[in-house]
Design a protein around this motif. Structure first.
Motif, short mmCIF file in Angstrom:
data_model
loop_
_atom_site.label_atom_id
_atom_site.label_comp_id
_atom_site.label_asym_id
_atom_site.label_seq_id
_atom_site.Cartn_x
_atom_site.Cartn_y
_atom_site.Cartn_z
N PHE A 33 0.83 -1.21 0.00
CA PHE A 33 0.00 0.00 0.00
C PHE A 33 0.87 1.26 0.00
N ALA A 34 1.99 1.20 0.72
CA ALA A 34 2.86 2.38 0.80
C ALA A 34 3.45 2.72 -0.56
N THR A 35 3.74 1.70 -1.36
CA THR A 35 4.30 1.96 -2.70
C THR A 35 3.22 2.40 -3.68
N LYS A 36 1.98 2.06 -3.42
CA LYS A 36 0.89 2.40 -4.35
C LYS A 36 0.29 3.77 -4.10
N ILE A 37 0.41 4.28 -2.89
CA ILE A 37 -0.26 5.54 -2.56
C ILE A 37 0.36 6.70 -3.33
N GLN A 38 -0.48 7.62 -3.78
CA GLN A 38 -0.02 8.78 -4.53
C GLN A 38 0.22 9.96 -3.58
N LEU A 39 1.34 10.63 -3.79
CA LEU A 39 1.68 11.78 -2.95
C LEU A 39 1.32 13.06 -3.69
N GLU A 40 0.60 13.94 -3.01
CA GLU A 40 0.22 15.23 -3.58
C GLU A 40 1.10 16.31 -2.95
N GLU A 41 1.77 17.10 -3.79
CA GLU A 41 2.73 18.07 -3.29
C GLU A 41 2.18 19.49 -3.27
N LEU A 294 13.47 -0.24 19.14
CA LEU A 294 12.68 0.94 19.48
C LEU A 294 11.89 1.46 18.30
N PHE A 295 12.51 1.45 17.10
CA PHE A 295 11.88 2.06 15.94
C PHE A 295 10.91 1.14 15.21
N ILE A 296 10.97 -0.16 15.47
CA ILE A 296 10.09 -1.09 14.76
C ILE A 296 8.61 -0.77 14.97
N PRO A 297 8.13 -0.55 16.23
CA PRO A 297 6.71 -0.20 16.39
C PRO A 297 6.32 1.07 15.66
N SER A 298 7.22 2.07 15.62
CA SER A 298 6.93 3.32 14.93
C SER A 298 6.79 3.09 13.43
N VAL A 299 7.67 2.27 12.88
CA VAL A 299 7.60 1.96 11.44
C VAL A 299 6.32 1.22 11.12
N PHE A 300 5.95 0.25 11.95
CA PHE A 300 4.70 -0.49 11.74
C PHE A 300 3.48 0.43 11.86
N GLY A 301 3.57 1.36 12.79
CA GLY A 301 2.48 2.33 12.93
C GLY A 301 2.32 3.17 11.68
N ALA A 302 3.45 3.60 11.10
CA ALA A 302 3.40 4.39 9.86
C ALA A 302 2.83 3.57 8.71
N LEU A 303 3.22 2.30 8.61
CA LEU A 303 2.70 1.43 7.55
C LEU A 303 1.19 1.27 7.67
N MET A 304 0.70 1.09 8.89
CA MET A 304 -0.74 0.95 9.10
C MET A 304 -1.47 2.23 8.70
N ALA A 305 -0.91 3.37 9.07
CA ALA A 305 -1.55 4.65 8.76
C ALA A 305 -1.61 4.88 7.25
N ILE A 306 -0.50 4.60 6.55
CA ILE A 306 -0.47 4.78 5.10
C ILE A 306 -1.45 3.83 4.43
N SER A 307 -1.54 2.60 4.93
CA SER A 307 -2.47 1.62 4.36
C SER A 307 -3.91 2.11 4.47
N ILE A 308 -4.27 2.63 5.63
CA ILE A 308 -5.64 3.12 5.83
C ILE A 308 -5.92 4.33 4.93
N LEU A 309 -4.94 5.22 4.81
CA LEU A 309 -5.12 6.38 3.93
C LEU A 309 -5.26 5.94 2.48
N TYR A 310 -4.52 4.90 2.09
CA TYR A 310 -4.62 4.40 0.72
C TYR A 310 -5.99 3.80 0.47
N ILE A 311 -6.47 3.01 1.42
CA ILE A 311 -7.77 2.35 1.25
C ILE A 311 -8.90 3.38 1.21
N THR A 312 -8.80 4.42 2.04
CA THR A 312 -9.89 5.40 2.14
C THR A 312 -9.78 6.53 1.11
N LYS A 313 -8.52 6.85 0.69
CA LYS A 313 -8.37 8.02 -0.18
C LYS A 313 -7.56 7.76 -1.45
#
Length: 991
Positions: A33-41, A294-313
């Protein structure tokens, strides 16, 4: 709450393959999902929407204001030939070496272009005349005026340049076309330039201007950097071999400088900061893999957030992800908190019991605060709210699941060597009167200053502006005459016809304003490109002016006066045809076919929307004039400062509203978790104090809010909230069990502060103003939040909780102000008893237990006499001894409870501070003077005999509360039953 995570821990310990499979599935899915999401600048999506803001955004999407690159070619002396020669060499080099990086070069007018413009005006002359022109034409129709003009024309014809002017004189002997050509001068902002060798040079003949339109927009810095580097080589080479030099300026230069400086600042500061951070974490935890963990949970949190944004938007603002990445520092807190607790106590059950509630509280309250960004009418900030809320919540859950699985805590915490961080965390800062007084003084000072913090609406001050680029900008502004304030005034409509009609009306207003000296100068196509309606009206004016009689009289006078100078009768035939011509309107494309008009710089059209742009110059920007222009329908003024105010003016108010929503939402979440108004307020109070102190410091040092650091203030709110929640739970734990717990919580907060200061705080050394402003506000906010939590919040808990407990009084409670002491309270002492357990995790259980047993407790209390010494064995949470003590405080109670958990809670009731109520884990060796023994549970075999001996030797009364205890032997030992009911058996020794 903690039992769920404990079960998950044991499940994944047994089913490791399942755990790794689920983890891999999550990473692969999230990565996809992270690779598929489109970034608007689009930076404007950061700005809150509104009626005017929406129009501004739409206009900006359809116009170009700052993409052009201006090249100023200069000579110290008057040398127009050298200037034009340099310009030819430069344009030839650009076309031959880097044609793929620009679309056009303006500044040179082809020779045929001048004739093209003249013919275009001549062919459509009525469209370029106004009422004042007709007054001038009327004056030229007099015999004397005709005579003078013909004489001048004759002299021009016999001069060496007569072959050039001949065609103009015969086509238009009264020079009416020149009146129309004057309208084209209004396409220029000023008249400080002239045409020389078809180039635009200044009247002092020392400067020449060229305008380059880059192919790529300013945001595409990678391609533009190649373009600018090549341009610099060309210009440098020409400057070395000529007495003429060139310099250039454009918005693209600032864009490249900003992009490069941001990269440089981040690379240098963060590389140093993270290196120090890694060393610090490894040193503190004594494990090399800890920083990665330490950083693994933060990275997983970011992946989850991007996935939800991709699915919804399917798309997301790049700006929101960039800011969100900074805010992910909050999620590090959860991992740090778990690691620090686990380091000091390797017991997993104890770990989950201690950390699950505060971590989930922190993540939920922070998520709620971020979700309040959805109330702002800004797409980018809405994305940021969702991204941050999902990521911190997910990160907290992953931290609770993964860290206990992978971190190998020391088996014996006593073997851990204390380091400098442990020593700082072990200090009780609230006991230092100087620190407490200092924080209170800062708070009082902040009250006087916090309202003085200003919001900087000038976005340009967030740009990195190298001195050489600023100098080039000033030089070129002075050369081009644009040192005055330039404002863009845009007419817009649903189609080009509507936009042109509006622009024609704007043109008339600008002429009036210039005549009144309210405008220094303006550039507009309003006198050139007209709507169909305006064209028809102008043609009617032409036809109304040139009546048949007026044309005949003019022809007679021309023939008579021209004959005197030797002109032939047919010399002005084309002029007569012009007067009798049946003119018709023209289309926009007819205007655009005249290349030298450069109308594409003024007009932009697309399906459903079109704009026409004019530029206005002021000596000083006059907001009243701009507001007057904007009162007209479909007119909008875009001055940089005014535009920022329109875009950002409401942002501060929006954030004030956001803070209110956040505080209310967080308060309700805290109330849901704590179920106590006082605890919720005590957790929120440090946030309010932190804000007041931080804002006071910002006001004193003239640090302003801006569009970036005001968003980062959400980050500070989230961190400060985490610190408050951790300290509240630490104090509650100490209040409940009576053992030091603050050290572990303060250690995790200190680590969080250090990671924040080393991360985002390190950017204070950056040269880029935007990074500096974000960093400074973050440093002030984080340090203030830590100090308030360590000093003031703990001090308040000391006063309201620990001091009261030490003095044998209940902790402060709002209930005490409203609860009336009725008959039941006098009888059962329910509030007094339960106040020993209020604010503790067992309060709900204690309340339930007491409510069901209070009648039995009351019966037991009637068998206790004043000054008697009572021994109680195995009592749940100390409820019975506390009740009996409160009912008869002259009696002395010794309580034996081998259950360590019960004993900790019982010993830390405020009633236990009395000498007449003692809880102990060891069974008494002697029972001297103890006359009453209460047996709540069947005693263990190891103490049953000792208890029996004590009863035989000392007891006058025995109260048995369990049917499991064999009591017949008491009858044989001279005891009689005094009471038997409700599982209460009271036996008294007979005299």
């Amino acid at each position: 709450m903690h039992t769920l995570f404990l079960r998950l821990y044991y499940f994944f310990r047994k089913q490791k393959a399942v755990g790794f499979l689920l983890l891999a599935l999550f990473v692969v899915t999230g990565g996809y999902f992270a690779t598929k999401i489109q970034l608007e600048e689009d930076v404007t999506k950061l700005i809150p929407t509104g009626e005017k803001q929406d129009v501004l955004r739409k206009v900006l999407d359809h116009t170009e204001f700052s993409d052009k690159l201006i090249i100023a070619i200069s000579s110290e002396e008057k040398d127009p030939e050298a200037l034009t020669q340099y310009a030819n060499q430069l344009t030839d080099s650009l076309h031959s070496k880097i044609p793929e990086y620009f679309t056009k070069i303006q500044g040179k007018v082809p020779e045929e272009g001048i004739l093209e413009v003249y013919d275009f005006v001549y062919q459509n002359l009525p469209l370029f005349l106004n009422e004042r022109d007709y007054t001038e034409i009327e004056q030229r129709l007099t015999v004397d005026s005709i005579q003078n003009r013909l004489e001048k024309s004759y002299k021009n014809l016999v001069s060496p340049t007569g072959f050039v002017t001949k065609q103009f004189i015969f086509k238009d002997p009264l020079s009416i076309t020149n009146l129309g050509l004057q309208k084209l001068r209004e396409l220029q902002v000023d008249d400080n330039f002239q045409i020389y060798n078809n180039y635009l040079i200044s009247k002092d003949e020392q400067h020449l201007l060229l305008f380059i339109t880059p192919k790529y927009s300013s945001s595409e810095t990678k391609n533009n950097e190649i373009f600018i580097n090549e341009l610099e080589q060309i210009v440098s080479g020409l400057n070395q071999n000529s007495k003429v030099t060139a310099q250039y300026f454009g918005g693209v230069l600032y864009a490249i400088a900003n992009a490069n400086q941001i990269k440089k600042d981040i690379q240098i500061t963060l590389s140093i900061a993270f290196s120090i951070l890694f060393i610090l974490l490894i040193f503190f935890y004594r494990k090399f893999y800890v920083p990665l963990l330490l950083f693994i949970p933060s990275v997983f949190g970011a992946l989850m957030a991007i996935s939800i944004l991709y699915i919804t938007k399917s798309s997301v603002s790049a700006i929101s992800l960039g800011i969100g990445a900074i805010l992910l520092g909050i999620s590090l807190d959860y991992a740090l908190h778990i690691l620090t607790h686990f380091r000091n106590n390797a017991n997993v059950e104890s770990l989950y019991k201690d950390v699950v509630k505060p971590i989930l509280m922190s993540s939920f309250t922070t998520a709620i605060a971020f979700l309040c960004l959805l109330f702002l009418k800004s797409e980018a900030l809405n994305d940021l709210g969702i991204f941050a809320a999902v990521s911190v919540t997910t990160a907290s859950v992953f931290a609770l699941i993964l860290i206990p699985q992978f971190y190998r805590a020391p088996k014996d915490s006593k073997t851990i060597k204390s380091n400098w961080l442990d020593k700082i965390a072990a200090k009780r800062f609230y006991q230092n009167k100087i620190l407490v007084g200092g924080v209170i003084l800062l708070f009082i000072g902040g009250i006087f200053f916090f309202n003085s913090v200003k919001f900087n609406e000038d976005l340009s001050q967030l740009n990195y502006e190298p001195e050489h680029i600023k100098q080039a900008e000033e030089n070129i502004k002075n050369i081009s005459g644009k040192a005055a304030n330039t404002t863009y005034v845009v007419s817009y409509g649903k189609d080009i016809e509507e936009a042109l009609e509006q622009n024609n009306e704007l043109y008339q207003e600008l002429r009036l304003l210039k005549n009144e000296n309210k405008v220094k100068s303006f550039s507009s196509i309003g006198g050139v490109v007209l709507s169909t309606q305006t064209q028809n009206k102008k043609i009617e004016n032409w036809e109304d002016f040139w009546t048949q009689s007026k044309k005949e009289i003019l022809k007679e006078n021309l023939l008579e006066e021209s004959a005197k100078l030797g002109f032939k009768e047919k010399s002005f035939t084309r002029f007569y045809e012009q007067l009798n011509k049946d003119f018709s309107g023209i289309f926009l494309d007819d205007y655009r076919n005249v290349n030298t008009l450069y109308l594409d710089d003024f007009i932009n059209r697309s399906p459903g929307f079109a704009t026409v742009t004019s530029t206005v110059n002021f000596d000083e920007v006059q907001p009243d004039v701009l507001k007057k222009l904007e009162k007209d329908k479909n007119i909008i003024a875009i001055d940089r400062k005014q535009m920022n105010q329109d875009f950002l003016g409401n942002l501060k108010n929006e954030f004030n509203r956001l803070i209110l929503f956040s505080v209310l939402a967080v308060f309700f979440v805290l109330l849901l978790f704590y179920r106590r108004l006082l605890l919720s307020l005590l957790t929120l109070l440090p946030i309010a104090i932190t804000w007041i102190i931080a804002l006071g410091i910002m006001a004193i040092f003239s640090i302003q809010f801006n569009v970036l650091n005001i968003i980062i203030s959400t980050f500070i709110f989230g961190l400060g909230l985490d610190y408050s929640i951790f300290i509240t739970n630490a104090c509650l734990k100490e209040y409940e069990i009576g053992k030091p717990a603050l050290k572990t919580y303060q250690a995790s907060i200190l680590l969080s502060v250090l990671t924040t200061l080393l991360g985002i705080g390190a950017l204070v050394f950056a040269k880029h103003p935007a990074l500096q402003s974000v960093s400074i506000v973050s440093v002030i906010g984080v340090l203030t939040a830590m100090i308030v939590a360590f000093v003031l919040q703990t001090k308040i808990f000391q006063i309201l909780f620990f001091n009261s407990k030490r003095n044998g009084k209940p902790a402060f409670s709002f209930i005490s102000f409203f609860k009336r002491k009725g008959v039941k309270e006098k009888l059962y002492f329910q509030q007094k008893v339960l106040s020993n357990y209020r604010y503790k995790s067992v309060y709900k259980k204690a309340k339930k237990e007491f409510s069901s047993d209070r009648e039995r407790f009351l019966v037991i209390s009637r068998f206790i006499e004043p000054n008697e010494k009572v021994f109680l064995q195995n009592t749940y949470l100390g409820l019975l001894p506390v009740f009996l003590f409160l009912k008869n405080q002259n009696a002395h109670f010794t309580v034996f409870d081998p259950n360590e958990e019960n004993l900790e809670i019982s010993k830390n009731t405020f009633s236990a501070n009395s000498e007449n109520l003692q809880f102990q884990k060891e069974f008494p060796l002697e029972f001297n003077d103890i006359s009453v023994l209460i047996i709540a549970k069947k005693p263990e075999a190891t103490i049953a005999e000792s208890l029996k001996d004590a009863i035989k030797k000392n007891a006058d009364k025995v109260i048995i509360l369990t049917s499991e205890y064999e009591s017949r032997w008491l009858i044989d030992d001279n005891f009689e039953i005094a009471y038997r009911q409700n599982d209460i058996l009271v036996l008294k020794r007979m005299d």
